[in-house]
Design a protein around this motif. Structure first.
Motif, short mmCIF file in Angstrom:
data_model
loop_
_atom_site.label_atom_id
_atom_site.label_comp_id
_atom_site.label_asym_id
_atom_site.label_seq_id
_atom_site.Cartn_x
_atom_site.Cartn_y
_atom_site.Cartn_z
N SER A 76 0.84 -1.19 0.00
CA SER A 76 0.00 0.00 0.00
C SER A 76 0.88 1.25 0.00
CB SER A 76 -0.93 0.00 1.21
OG SER A 76 -0.17 -0.02 2.41
N GLN A 86 -5.10 16.95 1.64
CA GLN A 86 -5.41 15.64 2.20
C GLN A 86 -4.20 14.71 2.19
OE1 GLN A 86 -8.59 14.18 -0.27
NE2 GLN A 86 -10.18 15.29 0.85
N VAL A 88 -4.00 10.47 1.94
CA VAL A 88 -4.82 9.27 1.73
C VAL A 88 -3.92 8.04 1.69
CG1 VAL A 88 -6.48 10.62 0.36
CG2 VAL A 88 -4.74 9.26 -0.81
N ARG A 89 -4.55 6.89 1.89
CA ARG A 89 -3.85 5.61 1.73
C ARG A 89 -4.50 4.85 0.58
NH1 ARG A 89 -3.85 3.68 6.70
NH2 ARG A 89 -1.60 3.94 7.04
N ALA A 91 -4.71 1.15 -1.06
CA ALA A 91 -4.44 -0.27 -0.85
C ALA A 91 -4.07 -0.93 -2.18
CB ALA A 91 -5.66 -0.95 -0.24
N ALA A 95 -8.30 0.54 -3.43
CA ALA A 95 -9.20 1.27 -2.53
C ALA A 95 -8.47 2.47 -1.93
CB ALA A 95 -9.70 0.34 -1.43
N VAL A 96 -9.17 3.60 -1.88
CA VAL A 96 -8.58 4.84 -1.37
C VAL A 96 -9.24 5.19 -0.04
CG1 VAL A 96 -8.20 7.30 -1.81
CG2 VAL A 96 -8.13 5.67 -3.71
N GLN A 97 -8.42 5.34 1.00
CA GLN A 97 -8.89 5.67 2.35
C GLN A 97 -8.39 7.05 2.74
OE1 GLN A 97 -7.12 3.26 5.38
NE2 GLN A 97 -8.28 4.21 7.06
N LEU A 98 -9.28 7.93 3.11
CA LEU A 98 -8.90 9.26 3.57
C LEU A 98 -8.34 9.18 4.99
CD1 LEU A 98 -8.87 12.36 3.17
CD2 LEU A 98 -11.21 12.40 4.07
N LEU A 99 -7.12 9.70 5.19
CA LEU A 99 -6.47 9.67 6.50
C LEU A 99 -6.55 11.02 7.21
CD1 LEU A 99 -3.22 7.65 5.64
CD2 LEU A 99 -5.40 6.78 6.52
N GLY A 152 -6.14 9.20 14.38
CA GLY A 152 -6.64 9.88 13.19
C GLY A 152 -6.45 11.37 13.23
#
Length: 336
Positions: A76, A86, A88-89, A91, A95-99, A152
């Motif tokens: 990732s 922003q 983001v991560r 995977a 899939a994009v995850q906002l951190l 977070g």
């Protein structure tokens, strides 16, 4: 933004519109995301890139101009998003995850150097898994190195002056410090990993801007700190002295106008360079010779960053000056 002497159509466009206006125009355009991207092999002088493909598309309307990359164990990657402010991560399945999303400063950040809008730029990840990122806001108390906490929340660990534009961030484990390029001041700053006050590590003239963006990309390699200068189209090497200080900069490559980030392939001092302005990935050999590996035909669109981890190559396209598809790409590096 200081007056700039444009030499290409893209720079003329950036100066005519101003980066803030240009980014707004980019964000207003409708996204054009292809469902899939094919494989584009590239072969140059003993270095090959295979299986080049888009792992994740980003939300251009939301201002997700991909700027920087910090790979993580397992494949990732953490990505910094300039205009969206922003982190983001992404995977391995895309899939994009906002951190984190940084707050707008009072007044909207119009005093931010160079671009006139607040930006999240460089990201870095420690061996222990801590994620750090840079925020440039034109405001004291907000501009500097931020740490993303497990909860977070984010906290400022190294404040930087309001007139700096921190761009690239690396962790120098040997010297127990952060190193940061300042594109507005043409400097490299240092700060302890424990946080606290920053100081200028190098203000060598080779890092200075020529009216727009100076020191930009940053890496540690071969007993030295290496940096790009976007205005001058150069890669410079600054030796680290015995006490951790900076020696005199040596220009190791020229003719790379609009260069952004870069990384080493693991083959001596061979480099892969992301050329933002012309949307290219360029191989730079140890003697400075250059060959284009990927360009617009291979999906490059305002290429901002490149990171090599083993045989895996991560690429971000910001699509800020060219193209309409900010994304994260992956490729396989092999010798041929």
């Amino acid at each position: 933004m200081a007056p700039y002497r444009p030499t290409t159509g893209l720079r003329r466009r950036a100066v005519t519109l101003g980066f803030a206006t240009l980014f707004a125009a980019v964000a207003a355009a409708p996204p054009a995301f292809p469902a899939t991207t094919g494989t584009h092999p590239a072969h140059v002088a003993g270095t090959c890139l295979d299986d080049v493909h888009v792992l994740a598309h980003f939300d251009r309307v939301a201002g997700q101009v991909a700027e920087s990359i910090a790979p993580e164990p397992g494949g990732s990657a953490v990505i910094g998003m300039i205009r969206a402010r922003q982190v983001v991560r992404v995977a391995l399945d895309g899939a994009v995850q906002l951190l984190a999303t940084m707050p707008l400063p009072p007044g909207g950040g119009t005093t931010t150097p160079i671009v006139g809008t607040p930006n999240v730029t460089g990201v870095a990840r420690s061996d222990g898994g801590d994620v750090y990122f840079l925020y440039s806001s034109g405001q004291g108390g907000l501009t500097g190195i931020w740490q993303l906490r497990p909860s977070g929340e984010s906290r400022l660990v190294v404040p930087l002056p309001a007139d700096t534009f921190p761009n690239a961030l690396v962790i120098d484990g040997k010297q127990h410090r952060f190193l940061i390029t300042d594109s507005a001041g043409g400097r490299i700053w240092q700060a302890p990993l424990s946080g606290g006050e920053a100081s200028v590590w190098s203000a060598d003239p080779a890092l200075a801007p020529a009216g727009f963006i100076g020191a930009n990309g940053l890496k540690i390699h071969d007993g030295a700190v290496w940096a790009t200068n976007s205005d001058r189209g150069t890669i410079v090497r600054i030796p680290v002295t015995q006490d951790g200080g900076s020696g005199r900069a040596e220009v190791r490559a020229t003719g790379l106008e609009g260069i952004d980030d870069f990384d080493f392939t693991g083959r001596s001092t061979e480099i892969l360079a992301a050329i933002n302005e012309s949307s290219k990935l360029v191989r730079v050999s140890a003697d400075g010779a250059q060959e284009t590996l990927l360009d617009a035909k291979n999906g490059m669109q305002g290429t901002t960053a490149v990171v090599v981890r083993g045989n895996q190559v991560y690429l971000t396209n910001g699509a800020n000056l060219a193209g309409d598809d900010p994304n994260l790409m992956l490729a396989q590096l092999r010798r041929c």
